[in-house]
Design a protein around this motif. Structure first.
Motif, mmCIF file in Angstrom:
data_model
loop_
_atom_site.group_PDB
_atom_site.id
_atom_site.type_symbol
_atom_site.label_atom_id
_atom_site.label_comp_id
_atom_site.label_asym_id
_atom_site.label_seq_id
_atom_site.Cartn_x
_atom_site.Cartn_y
_atom_site.Cartn_z
ATOM 1 N N VAL A 99 48.803 51.550 43.615
ATOM 2 C CA VAL A 99 48.928 50.569 42.617
ATOM 3 C C VAL A 99 50.122 51.229 41.438
ATOM 4 O O VAL A 99 50.026 52.462 41.647
ATOM 5 C CB VAL A 99 48.139 51.304 41.484
ATOM 6 C CG1 VAL A 99 48.108 49.644 40.146
ATOM 7 C CG2 VAL A 99 46.270 50.064 42.215
ATOM 8 N N ILE A 100 51.183 50.019 41.972
ATOM 9 C CA ILE A 100 51.791 50.244 40.974
ATOM 10 C C ILE A 100 53.110 49.962 40.754
ATOM 11 O O ILE A 100 52.756 48.491 40.931
ATOM 12 C CB ILE A 100 53.059 50.858 43.100
ATOM 13 C CG1 ILE A 100 54.227 51.096 42.793
ATOM 14 C CG2 ILE A 100 53.631 49.154 43.457
ATOM 15 C CD1 ILE A 100 55.367 51.738 43.952
ATOM 16 N N GLY A 101 53.785 49.968 39.716
ATOM 17 C CA GLY A 101 54.786 49.165 39.121
ATOM 18 C C GLY A 101 55.281 48.452 39.608
ATOM 19 O O GLY A 101 55.866 49.045 40.353
ATOM 20 N N ALA A 102 55.576 46.878 38.773
ATOM 21 C CA ALA A 102 56.601 46.222 39.005
ATOM 22 C C ALA A 102 58.575 46.140 39.120
ATOM 23 O O ALA A 102 59.475 46.062 39.725
ATOM 24 C CB ALA A 102 56.486 45.182 38.363
ATOM 25 N N LYS A 132 52.704 43.869 37.251
ATOM 26 C CA LYS A 132 53.996 43.976 36.271
ATOM 27 C C LYS A 132 53.346 44.277 34.624
ATOM 28 O O LYS A 132 52.141 44.782 34.421
ATOM 29 C CB LYS A 132 53.857 42.879 36.022
ATOM 30 C CG LYS A 132 54.537 41.930 37.007
ATOM 31 C CD LYS A 132 54.764 40.133 36.294
ATOM 32 C CE LYS A 132 55.084 39.446 38.054
ATOM 33 N NZ LYS A 132 55.627 37.847 38.095
ATOM 34 N N SER A 133 54.627 44.667 34.078
ATOM 35 C CA SER A 133 54.548 45.510 33.089
ATOM 36 C C SER A 133 54.356 44.581 31.691
ATOM 37 O O SER A 133 55.431 44.429 31.501
ATOM 38 C CB SER A 133 55.335 46.631 33.345
ATOM 39 O OG SER A 133 55.228 47.119 31.056
ATOM 40 N N PRO A 134 53.486 44.686 30.338
ATOM 41 C CA PRO A 134 52.034 44.902 30.608
ATOM 42 C C PRO A 134 51.422 44.171 31.617
ATOM 43 O O PRO A 134 50.979 42.948 31.547
ATOM 44 C CB PRO A 134 51.179 45.017 29.130
ATOM 45 C CG PRO A 134 52.536 43.712 29.008
ATOM 46 C CD PRO A 134 53.999 43.200 29.590
ATOM 47 N N PRO A 135 50.268 45.055 32.257
ATOM 48 C CA PRO A 135 49.204 44.819 33.640
ATOM 49 C C PRO A 135 48.089 44.259 32.654
ATOM 50 O O PRO A 135 48.119 43.808 31.464
ATOM 51 C CB PRO A 135 48.871 45.949 33.830
ATOM 52 C CG PRO A 135 49.206 46.633 32.569
ATOM 53 C CD PRO A 135 50.085 46.254 32.062
ATOM 54 N N ALA A 136 46.867 42.585 32.465
ATOM 55 C CA ALA A 136 45.972 42.505 32.092
ATOM 56 C C ALA A 136 45.287 43.139 32.123
ATOM 57 O O ALA A 136 44.733 44.382 32.757
ATOM 58 C CB ALA A 136 45.776 41.128 33.305
ATOM 59 N N PRO A 137 44.061 43.144 30.967
ATOM 60 C CA PRO A 137 42.998 43.879 31.283
ATOM 61 C C PRO A 137 42.354 43.864 32.582
ATOM 62 O O PRO A 137 41.999 42.721 33.431
ATOM 63 C CB PRO A 137 42.297 43.366 30.282
ATOM 64 C CG PRO A 137 43.200 42.889 29.480
ATOM 65 C CD PRO A 137 44.145 42.002 30.567
ATOM 66 N N VAL A 138 41.716 44.959 33.195
ATOM 67 C CA VAL A 138 40.866 45.453 34.380
ATOM 68 C C VAL A 138 39.149 45.444 33.646
ATOM 69 O O VAL A 138 38.941 45.861 32.431
ATOM 70 C CB VAL A 138 41.439 46.209 35.067
ATOM 71 C CG1 VAL A 138 39.800 46.037 36.033
ATOM 72 C CG2 VAL A 138 42.353 45.903 35.392
ATOM 73 N N SER A 139 38.149 44.895 34.070
ATOM 74 C CA SER A 139 37.127 44.922 33.770
ATOM 75 C C SER A 139 36.471 44.885 34.803
ATOM 76 O O SER A 139 36.773 44.000 35.927
ATOM 77 C CB SER A 139 36.699 43.683 32.797
ATOM 78 O OG SER A 139 36.902 42.595 32.715
ATOM 79 N N TYR A 140 35.249 45.224 35.236
ATOM 80 C CA TYR A 140 34.191 45.374 36.159
ATOM 81 C C TYR A 140 32.466 45.190 35.886
ATOM 82 O O TYR A 140 32.685 45.576 34.782
ATOM 83 C CB TYR A 140 34.370 46.272 37.484
ATOM 84 C CG TYR A 140 35.816 46.210 38.110
ATOM 85 C CD1 TYR A 140 35.699 46.164 39.049
ATOM 86 C CD2 TYR A 140 37.071 47.086 37.059
ATOM 87 C CE1 TYR A 140 37.108 45.679 39.427
ATOM 88 C CE2 TYR A 140 37.722 46.931 38.135
ATOM 89 C CZ TYR A 140 38.833 46.236 39.078
ATOM 90 O OH TYR A 140 39.324 47.300 40.053
ATOM 91 N N ARG A 141 32.080 44.554 36.935
ATOM 92 C CA ARG A 141 30.730 44.110 36.060
ATOM 93 C C ARG A 141 29.817 44.427 37.520
ATOM 94 O O ARG A 141 30.468 44.215 38.535
ATOM 95 C CB ARG A 141 29.878 42.740 35.983
ATOM 96 C CG ARG A 141 30.372 42.597 34.341
ATOM 97 C CD ARG A 141 29.868 40.573 34.110
ATOM 98 N NE ARG A 141 31.427 39.871 34.304
ATOM 99 C CZ ARG A 141 31.015 38.942 34.726
ATOM 100 N NH1 ARG A 141 30.030 38.318 34.840
ATOM 101 N NH2 ARG A 141 31.773 38.310 34.224
ATOM 102 N N GLU A 142 29.095 45.576 37.393
ATOM 103 C CA GLU A 142 28.322 46.074 38.427
ATOM 104 C C GLU A 142 27.201 44.835 39.403
ATOM 105 O O GLU A 142 26.769 44.113 38.325
ATOM 106 C CB GLU A 142 27.091 47.124 38.601
ATOM 107 C CG GLU A 142 28.304 48.449 38.203
ATOM 108 C CD GLU A 142 26.828 49.243 37.776
ATOM 109 O OE1 GLU A 142 26.220 49.144 38.457
ATOM 110 O OE2 GLU A 142 27.596 50.448 37.003
ATOM 111 N N SER A 143 27.160 44.641 40.392
ATOM 112 C CA SER A 143 26.364 43.258 41.029
ATOM 113 C C SER A 143 25.192 43.774 41.122
ATOM 114 O O SER A 143 25.126 44.791 41.126
ATOM 115 C CB SER A 143 26.345 42.882 42.176
ATOM 116 O OG SER A 143 26.867 44.495 42.680
#
Length: 144
Positions: A99-102, A132-143
């Motif tokens: 995971v690297i910055g643009a 890209k900066s600023p990145p979009a928020p990340v969220s995960y749901r457990e299946s």
């Protein structure tokens, strides 16, 4: 896809804080270990940051990623070319993702030294996520 190791190279630019937060959320959400890496390239002047400054900054990012729920390791490695060292570290770790910055460098420095992210994307041994900066928020749901 199962992720066990995510490599996040940083350059201590303004984009580093959101990049580490993004990578930490990804690692915490997938259960992967996050490795935060800084490549210490030779400085053309003596005004570069001290080893203590770099270690303190790296400790800050380690703490922030840990607080986000990620299992974290950090490293500062010397190298003449950041992209080469990032790819080599990914190979050593058998990283599943980078995971690297643009961007970090801009203008003349980017032209003269090349675009680290571009080289990493082209030569990495694993999936590479360009953020890209600023990145979009990340969220995960457990299946279920």
């Amino acid at each position: 896809m199962i992720l066990s190791t995510i490599l996040c190279p940083i350059d201590f630019s303004e984009a580093t804080e959101p990049l580490v937060a993004y990578a930490a959320a990804l690692a915490a959400g997938t259960g992967a270990e996050l490795r935060i890496l800084h490549v210490l390239e030779p400085q053309p002047t003596l005004n570069g940051p001290s080893d203590l400054d770099l270690a303190q900054k790296l400790a800050h990012y380690h703490a922030a990623a840990t607080q986000a729920g990620a299992t974290v390791s950090t490293a500062i490695v010397p190298g003449a070319d950041a992209a080469t060292e990032i790819v080599a570290d990914a190979k050593r770790l058998s990283a599943d993702m980078i995971v690297i910055g643009a961007h970090g460098r801009t203008g003349l420095k980017r032209f003269l030294m090349g675009n680290t992210a571009e080289v990493v994307v082209r030569t990495a041994p694993c999936v590479t996520l360009l953020v890209k900066s600023p990145p979009a928020p990340v969220s995960y749901r457990e299946s279920a």
